[in-house]
Scaffold this motif. Sequence first.
Motif, short mmCIF file in Angstrom:
data_model
loop_
_atom_site.label_atom_id
_atom_site.label_comp_id
_atom_site.label_asym_id
_atom_site.label_seq_id
_atom_site.Cartn_x
_atom_site.Cartn_y
_atom_site.Cartn_z
N PHE A 101 -3.56 -1.38 -4.07
CA PHE A 101 -4.47 -1.62 -2.54
C PHE A 101 -4.53 -2.42 -1.71
O PHE A 101 -4.70 -2.74 -0.44
CB PHE A 101 -5.38 -1.08 -3.54
N VAL A 102 -4.90 -3.41 -2.73
CA VAL A 102 -5.27 -5.20 -2.04
C VAL A 102 -3.99 -5.35 -1.16
O VAL A 102 -3.88 -5.18 0.33
CB VAL A 102 -5.23 -6.18 -2.91
N PHE A 103 -2.49 -5.41 -1.42
CA PHE A 103 -1.84 -5.77 -0.53
C PHE A 103 -1.48 -4.27 0.60
O PHE A 103 -1.20 -4.69 1.47
CB PHE A 103 -0.07 -4.97 -1.38
N VAL A 158 -10.30 -5.82 3.13
CA VAL A 158 -10.21 -5.54 1.31
C VAL A 158 -11.54 -5.10 0.49
O VAL A 158 -11.27 -3.98 -0.31
CB VAL A 158 -8.86 -6.20 0.40
N ALA A 165 -12.40 -1.09 -0.35
CA ALA A 165 -12.83 -0.80 -1.62
C ALA A 165 -14.04 -0.18 -1.69
O ALA A 165 -13.84 0.24 -2.85
CB ALA A 165 -12.74 -2.36 -2.44
N LEU A 180 -4.10 -1.08 -8.52
CA LEU A 180 -5.26 -1.52 -7.94
C LEU A 180 -4.06 -2.63 -6.60
O LEU A 180 -5.15 -3.13 -5.39
CB LEU A 180 -5.40 -2.51 -8.78
N VAL A 233 1.24 -6.10 -11.92
CA VAL A 233 0.27 -5.86 -10.92
C VAL A 233 1.09 -6.86 -10.35
O VAL A 233 0.97 -7.23 -8.58
CB VAL A 233 -0.60 -6.91 -11.20
N ILE A 234 2.62 -7.38 -10.59
CA ILE A 234 3.43 -7.26 -9.46
C ILE A 234 3.93 -6.76 -9.00
O ILE A 234 4.81 -7.48 -7.69
CB ILE A 234 4.07 -9.08 -10.40
N ASN A 267 -4.46 6.07 -2.55
CA ASN A 267 -5.06 5.32 -3.61
C ASN A 267 -5.64 6.27 -5.00
O ASN A 267 -5.42 6.39 -5.88
CB ASN A 267 -5.99 4.77 -3.34
N PHE A 287 -4.77 7.61 -8.61
CA PHE A 287 -5.80 7.33 -10.10
C PHE A 287 -6.27 8.99 -10.27
O PHE A 287 -5.52 9.13 -11.84
CB PHE A 287 -6.85 7.70 -9.49
#
Lengths: 705, 705
Positions: B619-621, B401, B405, B616, B525-526, B491, B495
Amino acid sequence: MDVPIILIVALIAGIISIAMAFYFRYLVLKEDPGNEKMQEVAGYIEEGAKTYIKIQYKILGIFVLGLFLIILFVLPSQINSGSFNWEQAIAYLIGAIGSMVAGWLGMYVGVKANTRAAQGCTISTKKGFDIAFFGGSVMGLAVVGVALIGVSVLYWIFKEPTVILGFSFGASTIALFMKCGGGIFTKTADVGADLVGKAEYDLPEDDPRNPATIADNVGDMVGDIAGMGSDLFDSYVASILASMMLAAAFSIGTVVFPFGSITLSEAGRNILVILPIVLCGVGLMASLIGIYLIKLRGSNEPGKALNTGTYLATLIYFGLSALLTFLLTLSEPSLTSEEVDLLWRIWGTSAIGLIAGIIVGFTSDYFTRDDKKPVQNIANAAKEGHAVVILSGFSYGLLSVVPAAIGIIFAMIVAFWLAGVFGVAMAAVGMLSIVGTIVSNDAYGPIVDNARGIAEQGDLGDEVIRTADRLDSAGNTAKAITKGFAIAAANLTVFALLFSFTQEAGVFTIDLLNINVLVGAFIGVIIPALFSALLILAVQKNAAKMVDEIRRQFEENPKILTGEEPADFSRTIDIATKGSLKELILPSIISITIPIAVGIIFGVAALGAFLAGAILSGFVFAVMMSNSGGAWDNAKKWIEDGNLGGKGTDVHKASITGDTVGDPFKDTAGPSINTLLVVMSLTASIFMGLMLLPIFNLGAGLLVL
Amino acid sequence: MDVPIILIVALIAGIISIAMAFYFRYLVLKEDPGNEKMQEVAGYIEEGAKTYIKIQYKILGIFVLGLFLIILFVLPSQINSGSFNWEQAIAYLIGAIGSMVAGWLGMYVGVKANTRAAQGCTISTKKGFDIAFFGGSVMGLAVVGVALIGVSVLYWIFKEPTVILGFSFGASTIALFMKCGGGIFTKTADVGADLVGKAEYDLPEDDPRNPATIADNVGDMVGDIAGMGSDLFDSYVASILASMMLAAAFSIGTVVFPFGSITLSEAGRNILVILPIVLCGVGLMASLIGIYLIKLRGSNEPGKALNTGTYLATLIYFGLSALLTFLLTLSEPSLTSEEVDLLWRIWGTSAIGLIAGIIVGFTSDYFTRDDKKPVQNIANAAKEGHAVVILSGFSYGLLSVVPAAIGIIFAMIVAFWLAGVFGVAMAAVGMLSIVGTIVSNDAYGPIVDNARGIAEQGDLGDEVIRTADRLDSAGNTAKAITKGFAIAAANLTVFALLFSFTQEAGVFTIDLLNINVLVGAFIGVIIPALFSALLILAVQKNAAKMVDEIRRQFEENPKILTGEEPADFSRTIDIATKGSLKELILPSIISITIPIAVGIIFGVAALGAFLAGAILSGFVFAVMMSNSGGAWDNAKKWIEDGNLGGKGTDVHKASITGDTVGDPFKDTAGPSINTLLVVMSLTASIFMGLMLLPIFNLGAGLLVL
């Protein structure tokens, strides 16, 4: 600023706490340490734990000294502008030493209590429980006592919350090392022992022939007692501090709250500043009563007793803190009715925080109990093999984030509605007020876990091992709730720190539509992922070394496997010690340098967004990892209890895979994220002065876009 | 608003694209479909895919009709206030139908190309490659053609970007169903087939005796061709639209950019509005040249040819778009030098976006290539067993990641510095400009994957299977880069949508220190965690049903295993179809209702924070799941190539566990997150009118704190 006399409540509570800790220590030490074999095993564990702590404290000494000098010479003084920042630097030193002393005290009793608890099990369940619980309480009471005394005395002397920031930062840097290092240590040993011992040689848990057994037991002490104690010490002090700083920032006169504006007198403000300490003192008393009640009830059902103790401490806190608020309004006749109303609102925020902690704890409990759907589904998934049990546990871990988040969001909204961002900070204080009970319950776990191993290795017979098993499983039940609690508490605490940081830095908006701020949030969100990856890889790397060492010992000396000769425990302890200390360097550096870099390059508002991003994504990772780890663990145990074919079947083997994946999730990466978040938040506050220097555009950052 | 004539560039490019798609379709169909057995197998796959698509399109029909009516009657018109919102509603319908048609077209050719490519392998590698690549290009060209024609024509008629919002939302809702449904379908079949076939009965990959083999092949078509095509269709249109809306919001006169303010004329603004479409037209031409060059080089090294094609298309885009910008400044003499400078800056943003896409693609490539450290370390971790390979792959996924990123952050900062938030949107457009090449390369993969299976089942002999294997492995190489690309593109696109949403909603700050906004970010986020959990559990649940069905067939009819009688393929396809359609309902509802609920309860600023949080954490997941999944897959393949003992060893078995865990990570949950983010962002924009109603405090939300 005048210091109200009620601060003495907290100081007295702190002193009582330390006194009780020493009394409990005495109670533990006077018990029978068991037969020679048990004392020998316990001696190995004690020696291993002490060796580890000594090496770690040496490294920490250098690290702490370095940061002490930086704080002293690089940062501006919080009290006398122009002079060296010696107040904060000394507070830093006291915080660091305080945390180390509390950790040492807790662990010292832990390594004495384990063998005595095992011996106690030969008399009765109650006896074993009492010894283990007293042993655990020493850690809980030491943490709270040192924290309360430190904060009260420093405030009494300097009358300035930002000085106490140093104390909190000291506690945090120690917690980071203790938690990450301990977490890597304990899982290196545990995973290594399981991979070779259980999977290749079919040795049972805690078998004395396994060379990593002692290291595993040492890991419980250094990771689960000292590490966890320093973690909660850290959150505890930070929540008090954030609230004090927010209160100290209230102007005397008109203060705007979400419910309207009120006129604040100096006396009123001064009460607000010390209220966090005082409420924690009350919480400590509630914890002491809770501990007493647990001891009273522990005889019958140890598992239930521990949880009931938590609930009772909660209820007692509600009552005692309401009584204190009432007495406070009586004793200060100068308070206006608006101020009295505010005090009651704050009482409400602390109560709602505590309730939220219980909700998050319940969530963890639900997702990790073997009589509920998630664990049973995960166990059933093991029927389809190794991969499916992983997919199932991972998914339930992710799902468990939702109710936990709802609990926190609920508390945040209500607390904010009651008293603004100060209310949110006080919710964190409320949640942590009964931390004495939480830490005591948690430290009980590794002691009985050790006791079980010592009973096994000391040949105390099946009956006694079964008794120890019962105590151990009670520890696991309590652990789920305390883990959820610790995450929730750290989460609200770091929100409070974020608010106090932005207030101190003069940041009044953190606008995500500003590109620097958005980039700050982006970096923040990925940090917990990076941090988790580094810790899990560390465990994996060290466990592989451990596996090689165990195989080497078995191959070079076949008499170890037959039990004729003892394994070489010191080598395995050495691998875990050196590996864990080496691997925690990079994560530690990241947690301190990245916030500073973000603040300097992108500005303090971006640093605020960085912290917010890290807090939110850290919450997701911490909850997911802790709960999926706990669920895999209990799914395995449920199968071992004879369900789905029981031990030795393919289903069981698949469930062991889940458990092993879950080990570093729940005991290394997951809980370390709490500490990471607190350290990063405090770093932001401590080094803010640096970022506000003119060369960094007075906090707007080098990269002004 | 006057429509500049250069829009015709995009329209012509779109028409050429469709024409080429039909020409490629003709080239594929005229090839030899192979022997009877092959045609039979291909017939099963075609039938299964068509059955699935028919049922799905029926459900989608109802869903689309419902949303059409809501948009028409509930939302206010974007053009004539007071009247029904028929423009947006019709655009919605066209977008949905356009996506469905493109998906159908791509898949229809895919199920014809697979057997022809297998037959082509009997002639030469080049022949097989050409057929498969032409087959894949149909999907790529159809996607781009339909999108460009749709957007151009709608803009020509209505001259209002918000109408095209409907088109984009239509494409998105289809993509959500196609991607999630297809992802669940393909992994239900794949995981089910592997768990029983490989693990229990030791059948090789694609063995015709395995009842789930055909379902697995169908899954490649519906998940990897139609699903992935609709996913990129979705991002493509959304990035164009977000940029157009941001451009249309520029006031004529003084416009402030990060580099200073410029005076914008009406002609200049109109060029900016259509520039995204025109640049995409240029990108399409670059893609067409790239496709031609790949065909030319594909004869020797198919894997390299695909990647070289991507790089060449990138370079050609740089040149062509610079040429276009130059011609544009010549053809419009009314443009001021400030405006000419701005056009060149925008050219720079589109170039930097494309470079960022390549960087993220490279990252994925590095973390999933078997000749690099991560995959080799993961493979070595398999020596320590199932659990350790999981821990290792998971950690490397998390680590990957970080560089991804950095690529995105770099693009965002440079693009913002060049042209503000419009620049960020144009970076997304630049990245997606060569989507024709990306989709073509990606759709090539499932076709050769199928071809390999058909060659196996059609008894074409080892030589041909090896040729098909070579083509297949080329597809896997290309896949890593295109996946990284797709995530990066989605991503940046979301944005851009976030910026255009806030601008339309009149939100000028998204302040994380506002409690409602903070709660919005928390919920955001969750959501990716919840969404991933639901999709993985869906795969796990359906795969278990598939396992039961396969076992049942083997037990009830032992002649299937001996190869004397064919397995019942229709039953397994039926399980995958019904299961996937049932399980996508909850995730779909979540992705549309939660943004609306957040907007209504907490206000539009909180909804902005919700989107930012989801982007955000998503993106990580997405990166973690895609890359760890790809790495596990290739670690397994590397071992199967004879490393670390090769097939059949315990190391191999452990690596299969990694691969199976990775399957739903990389092909179901990971890529679906892209679509989730776009759908949620568009939902926010489309339903904004609702949130701004007076009963919801004009967008401040019901819960004003």
